[in-house]
Enzyme design. Sequence first.
Site, PDB file in Angstrom:
ATOM      1  N   LYS A 162       0.842  -1.205   0.000  1.00 56.53           N
ATOM      2  CA  LYS A 162       0.000   0.000   0.000  1.00 56.53           C
ATOM      3  C   LYS A 162       0.873   1.249   0.000  1.00 56.53           C
ATOM      4  O   LYS A 162       0.628   2.190  -0.763  1.00 56.53           O
ATOM      5  CB  LYS A 162      -0.881  -0.008   1.255  1.00 56.53           C
ATOM      6  CG  LYS A 162      -1.515   1.327   1.580  1.00 56.53           C
ATOM      7  CD  LYS A 162      -2.389   1.263   2.814  1.00 56.53           C
ATOM      8  CE  LYS A 162      -1.691   1.512   4.124  1.00 56.53           C
ATOM      9  NZ  LYS A 162      -1.332   2.916   4.384  1.00 56.53           N
ATOM     10  N   ASN A 163       1.890   1.262   0.863  1.00 55.88           N
ATOM     11  CA  ASN A 163       2.678   2.484   1.024  1.00 55.88           C
ATOM     12  C   ASN A 163       3.619   2.751  -0.150  1.00 55.88           C
ATOM     13  O   ASN A 163       4.206   3.831  -0.237  1.00 55.88           O
ATOM     14  CB  ASN A 163       3.471   2.453   2.332  1.00 55.88           C
ATOM     15  CG  ASN A 163       2.561   2.659   3.533  1.00 55.88           C
ATOM     16  OD1 ASN A 163       1.368   2.928   3.367  1.00 55.88           O
ATOM     17  ND2 ASN A 163       3.118   2.525   4.721  1.00 55.88           N
ATOM     18  N   CYS A 167      -4.098  12.726  13.444  1.00 59.05           N
ATOM     19  CA  CYS A 167      -4.678  11.400  13.268  1.00 59.05           C
ATOM     20  C   CYS A 167      -4.497  10.636  14.554  1.00 59.05           C
ATOM     21  O   CYS A 167      -3.894  11.139  15.494  1.00 59.05           O
ATOM     22  CB  CYS A 167      -4.048  10.673  12.089  1.00 59.05           C
ATOM     23  SG  CYS A 167      -2.384  10.164  12.417  1.00 59.05           S
ATOM     24  N   ARG A 226      -8.404  -0.626   5.067  1.00 63.05           N
ATOM     25  CA  ARG A 226      -7.521   0.382   4.470  1.00 63.05           C
ATOM     26  C   ARG A 226      -6.195  -0.237   4.026  1.00 63.05           C
ATOM     27  O   ARG A 226      -5.590   0.238   3.073  1.00 63.05           O
ATOM     28  CB  ARG A 226      -7.199   1.480   5.485  1.00 63.05           C
ATOM     29  CG  ARG A 226      -8.383   2.300   5.876  1.00 63.05           C
ATOM     30  CD  ARG A 226      -7.959   3.436   6.749  1.00 63.05           C
ATOM     31  NE  ARG A 226      -6.970   4.265   6.043  1.00 63.05           N
ATOM     32  CZ  ARG A 226      -6.392   5.332   6.552  1.00 63.05           C
ATOM     33  NH1 ARG A 226      -6.690   5.731   7.764  1.00 63.05           N
ATOM     34  NH2 ARG A 226      -5.517   6.019   5.857  1.00 63.05           N
ATOM     35  N   ARG A 230       1.273  14.548  13.501  1.00 62.99           N
ATOM     36  CA  ARG A 230       1.746  14.329  12.135  1.00 62.99           C
ATOM     37  C   ARG A 230       1.691  15.574  11.241  1.00 62.99           C
ATOM     38  O   ARG A 230       0.893  15.649  10.306  1.00 62.99           O
ATOM     39  CB  ARG A 230       0.972  13.175  11.476  1.00 62.99           C
ATOM     40  CG  ARG A 230       1.250  11.865  12.141  1.00 62.99           C
ATOM     41  CD  ARG A 230       0.504  10.733  11.497  1.00 62.99           C
ATOM     42  NE  ARG A 230       1.226  10.128  10.379  1.00 62.99           N
ATOM     43  CZ  ARG A 230       0.801   9.054   9.738  1.00 62.99           C
ATOM     44  NH1 ARG A 230      -0.327   8.488  10.079  1.00 62.99           N
ATOM     45  NH2 ARG A 230       1.495   8.561   8.727  1.00 62.99           N
ATOM     46  N   ASP A 282       5.397   0.562  11.845  1.00 66.91           N
ATOM     47  CA  ASP A 282       4.175  -0.114  11.400  1.00 66.91           C
ATOM     48  C   ASP A 282       4.129  -1.593  11.810  1.00 66.91           C
ATOM     49  O   ASP A 282       3.155  -2.283  11.522  1.00 66.91           O
ATOM     50  CB  ASP A 282       4.018   0.004   9.874  1.00 66.91           C
ATOM     51  CG  ASP A 282       3.603   1.406   9.451  1.00 66.91           C
ATOM     52  OD1 ASP A 282       3.294   2.231  10.317  1.00 66.91           O
ATOM     53  OD2 ASP A 282       3.592   1.676   8.226  1.00 66.91           O
TER      54      ASP A 282
HETATM   55  C1  UD1 Z   1       4.723   6.813   6.255  1.00 67.69           C
HETATM   56  C2  UD1 Z   1       3.827   5.602   6.132  1.00 67.69           C
HETATM   57  C3  UD1 Z   1       3.360   5.142   7.501  1.00 67.69           C
HETATM   58  C4  UD1 Z   1       4.553   4.902   8.417  1.00 67.69           C
HETATM   59  C5  UD1 Z   1       5.465   6.130   8.433  1.00 67.69           C
HETATM   60  C6  UD1 Z   1       6.758   5.906   9.214  1.00 67.69           C
HETATM   61  C7  UD1 Z   1       2.781   5.918   3.974  1.00 67.69           C
HETATM   62  C8  UD1 Z   1       1.539   6.224   3.196  1.00 67.69           C
HETATM   63  N1  UD1 Z   1       2.682   5.944   5.321  1.00 67.69           N
HETATM   64  O1  UD1 Z   1       3.928   7.866   6.840  1.00 67.69           O
HETATM   65  O2  UD1 Z   1       2.618   3.930   7.358  1.00 67.69           O
HETATM   66  O3  UD1 Z   1       4.099   4.656   9.745  1.00 67.69           O
HETATM   67  O4  UD1 Z   1       5.827   6.497   7.088  1.00 67.69           O
HETATM   68  O5  UD1 Z   1       7.458   4.822   8.694  1.00 67.69           O
HETATM   69  O6  UD1 Z   1       3.823   5.616   3.414  1.00 67.69           O
HETATM   70  N2  UD1 Z   1       6.982  14.599  10.443  1.00 67.69           N
HETATM   71  C9  UD1 Z   1       7.092  15.948  10.725  1.00 67.69           C
HETATM   72  N3  UD1 Z   1       6.922  16.833   9.693  1.00 67.69           N
HETATM   73  C10 UD1 Z   1       6.652  16.434   8.418  1.00 67.69           C
HETATM   74  C11 UD1 Z   1       6.552  15.052   8.138  1.00 67.69           C
HETATM   75  C12 UD1 Z   1       6.727  14.154   9.180  1.00 67.69           C
HETATM   76  O7  UD1 Z   1       7.326  16.333  11.871  1.00 67.69           O
HETATM   77  O8  UD1 Z   1       6.507  17.312   7.548  1.00 67.69           O
HETATM   78  C13 UD1 Z   1       7.147  13.606  11.539  1.00 67.69           C
HETATM   79  C14 UD1 Z   1       5.906  12.766  11.784  1.00 67.69           C
HETATM   80  O9  UD1 Z   1       4.999  13.431  12.633  1.00 67.69           O
HETATM   81  C15 UD1 Z   1       6.486  11.517  12.399  1.00 67.69           C
HETATM   82  C16 UD1 Z   1       7.830  11.374  11.672  1.00 67.69           C
HETATM   83  O10 UD1 Z   1       8.107  12.658  11.121  1.00 67.69           O
HETATM   84  O11 UD1 Z   1       6.730  11.707  13.771  1.00 67.69           O
HETATM   85  C17 UD1 Z   1       7.838  10.356  10.550  1.00 67.69           C
HETATM   86  O12 UD1 Z   1       6.742  10.597   9.695  1.00 67.69           O
HETATM   87  P1  UD1 Z   1       6.796  10.230   8.127  1.00 67.69           P
HETATM   88  O13 UD1 Z   1       7.983   9.380   7.869  1.00 67.69           O
HETATM   89  O14 UD1 Z   1       6.649  11.487   7.352  1.00 67.69           O
HETATM   90  O15 UD1 Z   1       5.477   9.362   7.979  1.00 67.69           O
HETATM   91  P2  UD1 Z   1       4.447   9.374   6.778  1.00 67.69           P
HETATM   92  O16 UD1 Z   1       5.141   9.614   5.492  1.00 67.69           O
HETATM   93  O17 UD1 Z   1       3.272  10.220   7.137  1.00 67.69           O
END
Ligand code: UD1
Length: 428
Positions: free
Chosen positions: A22-23, A125, A407, A130, A315
């Site tokens: 999915k990701n 969420c 999902r 996030r 995850d």
């Molecule tokens: C993706 C995955 C999710 C997984 C996560 C971490 C998808 C669709 N989802 O989520 O399943 O749990 O990676 O492996 O691929 N952060 C910030 N600012 C930002 C972006 C992120 O502070 O602009 C923080 C987040 O709050 C979190 C950390 O960085 O604490 C990691 O998040 P991120 O790697 O961005 O996760 P996603 O891409 O949302």
Amino acid sequence: MDKIRIRGGQQLTGTIPISGAKNAALPLMAASLLTDETLTLNNLPHLADIVTMANLLAQLGVKMHLNGHATEGGHAGRVFELTAGDVGETTAPYDLVRKMRASILVLGPLVARHGRAQVSLPGGCAIGTRPVDLHLKGLAQLGAEIELREGYVHATAPRGLTGAKIVFPMVSVGATENLMMAACLAEGETQLVNAAREPEIVDLATCLVAMGANIDGIGTDRLRIVGCRKLHGTTHMVVPDRIEIGTFAMAAAITRGDLELVGARLDLIGAVVEALTQAGVRVQETERGLRVSRAADDLVGVDVMTEPYPGFPTDMQAQMMALMTTASGAAMITETIFENRFMHVPELARMGASINVHGASAMVRGVPRLTGAPVMATDLRASVSLVLAGLAAEGDTILNRVYHLDRGYEQLVEKLAACGAEIERLKA
Ligand code: UD1
């Protein structure tokens, strides 16, 4: 709302086909916005989040066509053609974005190709606040003007984006994907430093290269992208879902079963296999994938800490915790990626687990047996950890809020039932 009923205690044996990730599929679908030619994705999983992304892309004018099944590697997956020919609309509305945070992945491709995008800001969420600040700061460094108005990100770059060196203060999967896609159509060179290097990012980068992008350093935390004026279509096979692999490996372990995971790859789940091996689980490569069974009679507690890839994935944290509730001894599970990702703890406790949370760590003390209970989950991985606990528990477990599982797990009930689990979906 549908529910799942599980009668625990069955050892799972047999084979389970692993679906496409999915990701990986979500950013790959967003990448179709970068070209007016057709992007064909093979092995696309059939999941609610994929439908949400398809609805969003349809709203943006992408034409899509579902084209039967690919059977390469012995497992079925959908073939999906996406053509972003005349994208006139560049707004991702609140109603679609609020359903799925990954909708933010259309932002980079839209600004890069059309010079503008309006994307609803994803809210918080269940697993934490996030933010998307890293996505927005990075796009600003590539020359986009970013304004936040009425809950929307308004990004404009009428003369296109320009390459820049972007150093991420923390590792973000989504920000790396968004900026890597945008940089492919920016003028000049972009460097992404402290980039995420999850297999899904490697998969996206590989597809972008096949579409004509210049990307160096794939698989490392330093990506160098030299932009080009136009990308073209290609055909790409979505990487197997490493979280699904890990989850079914834990299903074999927690039920004392023996499963062959067809299409699974060891290189995708190194840290999970290391933890499983220490706990007393055997993982062997086979011609078709991986075979998972118990090496020892009793599982032993193992400490794990979630980290960006190649560390132990966040995850898989909830599933590992479910497994550890039945191990002998104690296991310390530390979550470093999300601040609020222990919501499965009180539900596991209702099934008889002994878990104490102190800040970002949970101390799990194994118990001889779990007992079935009605339980409720708050997110995708928490839900599946309760399914795992239910498979091992004595008696019936009723899982509410099944839509979380829809999902991210394709045919979960069918795949487990085919290996001997007593599990059924109860229609509302
Ligand atoms: C993706 C995955 C999710 C997984 C996560 C971490 C998808 C669709 N989802 O989520 O399943 O749990 O990676 O492996 O691929 N952060 C910030 N600012 C930002 C972006 C992120 O502070 O602009 C923080 C987040 O709050 C979190 C950390 O960085 O604490 C990691 O998040 P991120 O790697 O961005 O996760 P996603 O891409 O949302």
